[in-house]
Write a protein that holds these residues in place. Structure first.
Motif, mmCIF file in Angstrom:
data_model
loop_
_atom_site.group_PDB
_atom_site.id
_atom_site.type_symbol
_atom_site.label_atom_id
_atom_site.label_comp_id
_atom_site.label_asym_id
_atom_site.label_seq_id
_atom_site.Cartn_x
_atom_site.Cartn_y
_atom_site.Cartn_z
ATOM 1 N N HIS A 31 2.572 -5.606 1.332
ATOM 2 C CA HIS A 31 3.926 -5.172 1.640
ATOM 3 C C HIS A 31 4.753 -6.383 2.063
ATOM 4 O O HIS A 31 4.311 -7.175 2.902
ATOM 5 N N PRO A 32 5.951 -6.546 1.523
ATOM 6 C CA PRO A 32 6.736 -7.758 1.805
ATOM 7 C C PRO A 32 7.175 -7.902 3.264
ATOM 8 O O PRO A 32 7.292 -9.019 3.762
ATOM 9 N N VAL A 33 7.404 -6.810 3.962
ATOM 10 C CA VAL A 33 7.865 -6.881 5.350
ATOM 11 C C VAL A 33 6.713 -6.715 6.337
ATOM 12 O O VAL A 33 6.567 -7.483 7.285
ATOM 13 N N LEU A 34 5.878 -5.701 6.109
ATOM 14 C CA LEU A 34 4.806 -5.387 7.044
ATOM 15 C C LEU A 34 3.585 -6.292 6.897
ATOM 16 O O LEU A 34 2.724 -6.300 7.769
ATOM 17 N N LYS A 35 3.479 -7.003 5.774
ATOM 18 C CA LYS A 35 2.337 -7.889 5.493
ATOM 19 C C LYS A 35 1.014 -7.135 5.529
ATOM 20 O O LYS A 35 -0.003 -7.652 5.962
ATOM 21 N N LYS A 36 1.048 -5.909 5.081
ATOM 22 C CA LYS A 36 -0.119 -5.048 5.106
ATOM 23 C C LYS A 36 -0.495 -4.715 3.656
ATOM 24 O O LYS A 36 0.386 -4.516 2.817
ATOM 25 N N THR A 37 -1.785 -4.656 3.354
ATOM 26 C CA THR A 37 -2.222 -4.328 2.005
ATOM 27 C C THR A 37 -2.066 -2.830 1.772
ATOM 28 O O THR A 37 -2.543 -2.016 2.556
ATOM 29 N N ILE A 38 -1.392 -2.499 0.678
ATOM 30 C CA ILE A 38 -1.102 -1.106 0.350
ATOM 31 C C ILE A 38 -1.759 -0.774 -0.987
ATOM 32 O O ILE A 38 -1.761 -1.590 -1.904
#
Length: 78
Positions: free
Chosen positions: A29-36
């Motif tokens: 995710h570009p903002v959260l830096k979390k793998t989706i």
């Protein structure tokens, strides 16, 4: 231009010469830096009705075969 090839899992084979393949993709995710994980279902042409639910398959883009089918199964993944 080369045809796209995707890898996914067969989720349905109830229709004649057609399988439904669920393809999962992962991205950060570009903002959260979390793998989706996101998944999308594709209808694919299976000429001989050889694939069953749960099989890992590779599908390839093709000319439209029906209203919803624009992909065809090329091989099963080992």
């Amino acid at each position: 231009m080369p045809k796209r090839i995707l890898t996914g899992t067969v989720t349905s084979n109830q229709n004649e010469q057609t399988v439904t393949v669920s393809v999962e993709r992962r991205f950060r995710h570009p903002v959260l830096k979390k793998t989706i994980r996101k998944s999308k279902k594709y209808r694919a042409h299976d000429e001989k009705n050889t694939f069953n639910v749960g099989d890992q398959v590779r599908i390839q883009e093709c000319a439209p075969k029906s209203k919803t089918k624009r992909w065809e199964v090329i091989t099963a993944e080992a």
